[in-house]
Design a protein around this motif. Structure first.
Motif, mmCIF file in Angstrom:
data_model
loop_
_atom_site.group_PDB
_atom_site.id
_atom_site.type_symbol
_atom_site.label_atom_id
_atom_site.label_comp_id
_atom_site.label_asym_id
_atom_site.label_seq_id
_atom_site.Cartn_x
_atom_site.Cartn_y
_atom_site.Cartn_z
ATOM 1 N N ALA A 34 0.828 -1.212 0.000
ATOM 2 C CA ALA A 34 0.000 0.000 0.000
ATOM 3 C C ALA A 34 0.858 1.257 0.000
ATOM 4 N N ALA A 35 1.918 1.264 0.767
ATOM 5 C CA ALA A 35 2.808 2.427 0.825
ATOM 6 C C ALA A 35 3.542 2.611 -0.497
ATOM 7 N N MET A 36 4.006 1.503 -1.062
ATOM 8 C CA MET A 36 4.728 1.572 -2.325
ATOM 9 C C MET A 36 3.831 2.111 -3.441
ATOM 10 N N TRP A 37 2.649 1.538 -3.601
ATOM 11 C CA TRP A 37 1.776 1.938 -4.696
ATOM 12 C C TRP A 37 1.218 3.340 -4.510
ATOM 13 N N LEU A 74 -5.112 19.203 -2.864
ATOM 14 C CA LEU A 74 -5.884 17.971 -2.669
ATOM 15 C C LEU A 74 -4.981 16.736 -2.718
ATOM 16 N N VAL A 75 -4.086 16.684 -3.696
ATOM 17 C CA VAL A 75 -3.157 15.548 -3.822
ATOM 18 C C VAL A 75 -2.238 15.480 -2.597
ATOM 19 N N GLY A 76 -1.749 16.630 -2.145
ATOM 20 C CA GLY A 76 -0.902 16.670 -0.952
ATOM 21 C C GLY A 76 -1.641 16.176 0.282
ATOM 22 N N LEU A 77 -2.893 16.561 0.399
ATOM 23 C CA LEU A 77 -3.702 16.110 1.540
ATOM 24 C C LEU A 77 -3.894 14.599 1.508
ATOM 25 N N VAL A 78 -4.215 14.066 0.334
ATOM 26 C CA VAL A 78 -4.376 12.613 0.196
ATOM 27 C C VAL A 78 -3.071 11.906 0.548
ATOM 28 N N LEU A 79 -1.955 12.417 0.057
ATOM 29 C CA LEU A 79 -0.659 11.800 0.356
ATOM 30 C C LEU A 79 -0.356 11.866 1.848
ATOM 31 N N ALA A 80 -0.617 12.998 2.479
ATOM 32 C CA ALA A 80 -0.316 13.166 3.906
ATOM 33 C C ALA A 80 -1.134 12.232 4.796
ATOM 34 N N VAL A 81 -2.373 11.985 4.432
ATOM 35 C CA VAL A 81 -3.219 11.114 5.269
ATOM 36 C C VAL A 81 -3.246 9.669 4.780
ATOM 37 N N SER A 82 -2.571 9.379 3.677
ATOM 38 C CA SER A 82 -2.589 8.029 3.108
ATOM 39 C C SER A 82 -2.134 6.933 4.067
ATOM 40 N N PRO A 83 -1.168 7.173 4.972
ATOM 41 C CA PRO A 83 -0.807 6.085 5.891
ATOM 42 C C PRO A 83 -1.983 5.605 6.743
ATOM 43 N N TRP A 84 -2.888 6.506 7.081
ATOM 44 C CA TRP A 84 -4.039 6.143 7.901
ATOM 45 C C TRP A 84 -5.183 5.646 7.037
ATOM 46 N N GLY A 87 -3.831 2.163 5.719
ATOM 47 C CA GLY A 87 -3.458 1.223 6.762
ATOM 48 C C GLY A 87 -1.985 0.886 6.909
ATOM 49 N N PHE A 88 -1.089 1.797 6.579
ATOM 50 C CA PHE A 88 0.323 1.497 6.814
ATOM 51 C C PHE A 88 0.963 2.440 7.831
ATOM 52 N N ALA A 89 0.144 3.121 8.620
ATOM 53 C CA ALA A 89 0.657 4.042 9.641
ATOM 54 C C ALA A 89 1.300 3.298 10.816
ATOM 55 N N ASP A 90 0.976 2.032 10.989
ATOM 56 C CA ASP A 90 1.549 1.246 12.091
ATOM 57 C C ASP A 90 2.909 0.652 11.743
ATOM 58 N N LEU A 100 3.697 11.512 4.803
ATOM 59 C CA LEU A 100 3.213 12.646 5.584
ATOM 60 C C LEU A 100 4.002 13.914 5.269
ATOM 61 N N VAL A 101 5.315 13.822 5.308
ATOM 62 C CA VAL A 101 6.166 15.004 5.101
ATOM 63 C C VAL A 101 6.035 15.547 3.678
ATOM 64 N N VAL A 102 6.088 14.676 2.689
ATOM 65 C CA VAL A 102 5.986 15.141 1.304
ATOM 66 C C VAL A 102 4.578 15.687 1.036
ATOM 67 N N GLY A 103 3.567 15.062 1.588
ATOM 68 C CA GLY A 103 2.201 15.576 1.428
ATOM 69 C C GLY A 103 2.059 16.987 1.977
ATOM 70 N N ILE A 104 2.602 17.222 3.169
ATOM 71 C CA ILE A 104 2.563 18.565 3.759
ATOM 72 C C ILE A 104 3.377 19.541 2.919
ATOM 73 N N ALA A 105 4.515 19.098 2.405
ATOM 74 C CA ALA A 105 5.348 19.964 1.557
ATOM 75 C C ALA A 105 4.617 20.345 0.272
#
Length: 132
Positions: A34-37, A74-84, A87-90, A100-105
């Motif tokens: 999930a993180a890779m894709w 919008l893309v940055g927001l999706v990227l920033a919250v994508s771990p949650w 499901g790869f935030a754990d 998270l960092v690149v999404g915020i950037a």
């Protein structure tokens, strides 16, 4: 405060997109599907988006810079919250922190981008004629 010229925004966006595509191998999370894709798909979206704006640096001028900037938010927001969301935030920090960092950037550089210089670059210059 819009201080970043659209030309520089486009160059930054292209670099960010390419780095996102390579991020699974750079940061060592290519084994977390999930993180890779997410990184690869969003990287491709960013690259294609940057190549189609009205920025002076874009080869195909389809999307007005003003709309492009909000798409980046919008893309940055999706990227920033994508771990949650995906499901790869754990996982270890090397898996989710880049998202998270690149999404915020992406959100940050989008919000400080000038969009008026892209419109000025498209306008015909005084004294020039256009073919009918």
């Amino acid at each position: 405060m819009h201080v970043l010229p659209s030309r520089i925004h486009t160059i930054i966006g292209l670099l960010v997109g390419v780095v996102l595509i390579a991020a699974p191998w750079i940061f060592g999370f290519a084994d977390v599907g999930a993180a890779m894709w997410t990184a690869i798909v969003i990287g491709v979206v960013i690259v294609l988006s940057e190549l189609t704006t009205t920025s002076p640096a874009s080869p195909v001028k389809l999307v007005p810079m003003r709309i492009h900037v909000w798409m980046d938010v919008l893309v940055g927001l999706v990227l920033a919250v994508s771990p949650w969301i995906f499901g790869f935030a754990d996982n270890d920090a090397n898996v989710w922190v880049p998202h998270l960092v690149v999404g915020i950037a992406v959100i940050g550089y989008a919000l400080i981008t000038r969009t008026d210089d892209a419109a000025a670059a498209r306008a015909p210059r005084a004294g020039t004629t256009t073919a009918a």
